[in-house]
Scaffold this motif. Sequence first.
Motif, short mmCIF file in Angstrom:
data_model
loop_
_atom_site.label_atom_id
_atom_site.label_comp_id
_atom_site.label_asym_id
_atom_site.label_seq_id
_atom_site.Cartn_x
_atom_site.Cartn_y
_atom_site.Cartn_z
N ALA A 238 0.86 -1.19 0.00
CA ALA A 238 0.00 0.00 0.00
C ALA A 238 0.89 1.23 0.00
CB ALA A 238 -0.92 0.00 1.21
N SER A 239 0.27 2.39 -0.05
CA SER A 239 1.08 3.60 0.03
C SER A 239 1.70 3.67 1.43
CB SER A 239 0.22 4.84 -0.23
OG SER A 239 -0.60 5.13 0.87
N GLU A 240 2.86 4.25 1.47
CA GLU A 240 3.56 4.42 2.75
C GLU A 240 2.68 5.21 3.71
OE1 GLU A 240 7.72 6.31 4.49
OE2 GLU A 240 7.31 6.38 2.34
N PRO B 167 -3.40 1.31 12.10
CA PRO B 167 -2.61 1.11 13.33
C PRO B 167 -1.55 0.02 13.13
CG PRO B 167 -4.69 -0.01 13.54
CD PRO B 167 -4.73 0.72 12.20
N LEU B 168 -0.70 0.20 12.12
CA LEU B 168 0.26 -0.84 11.73
C LEU B 168 1.20 -1.21 12.87
CD1 LEU B 168 1.27 -2.68 9.48
CD2 LEU B 168 2.86 -0.87 8.86
N ASN C 138 9.43 1.03 -0.04
CA ASN C 138 9.85 0.97 -1.44
C ASN C 138 10.68 -0.29 -1.74
OD1 ASN C 138 8.57 3.42 -2.12
ND2 ASN C 138 10.31 4.56 -1.33
N PRO C 139 10.10 -1.47 -1.54
CA PRO C 139 10.85 -2.72 -1.77
C PRO C 139 11.24 -2.88 -3.24
CG PRO C 139 8.53 -3.18 -1.49
CD PRO C 139 8.70 -1.73 -1.20
N SER D 266 5.54 6.80 -3.06
CA SER D 266 6.22 6.11 -1.97
C SER D 266 5.27 5.04 -1.43
CB SER D 266 6.57 7.10 -0.86
OG SER D 266 7.32 6.46 0.14
N TYR D 267 5.72 3.83 -1.46
CA TYR D 267 4.88 2.73 -1.03
C TYR D 267 5.65 1.89 -0.01
CZ TYR D 267 7.60 0.82 -4.85
OH TYR D 267 8.62 0.49 -5.68
N ALA D 268 4.93 1.02 0.65
CA ALA D 268 5.54 0.17 1.66
C ALA D 268 4.89 -1.21 1.58
CB ALA D 268 5.36 0.77 3.05
#
Length: 101
Positions: A9-11, A19-20, A45-46, A64-66
């Motif tokens: 998902a987006s960063e 609540p990651l 950003n893998p 920017s994603y994560a």
Amino acid sequence: MYDYYFALASENFLLNEEPLEEILRERIEYYRNVNKSIDFWFVINPDFINSTNFRENQFKLPHSYAAIISLDQYFIKWLKLRMGFIFIGHFRSNSVFIPIK
């Protein structure tokens, strides 16, 4: 070959709208209680997203994603149910993912 599963998902979404931290902290505590090694990682950003398989996909990535990457496909499926607005998938790699300690 190693099979990895991911939630992407987006960063901003993962860090600010969900609540990651709490979710991952609870998962770590659960793993400790059942004496299981940590098999997931949070990555911004893998690199795997730049592979040909992902460029052919029709989903649009934010700037920017994560991702949460795991060896456990059921954990990733659970994250999809828990968070909803994430893209899940999998990839194979010749190398093992080694987290920084």
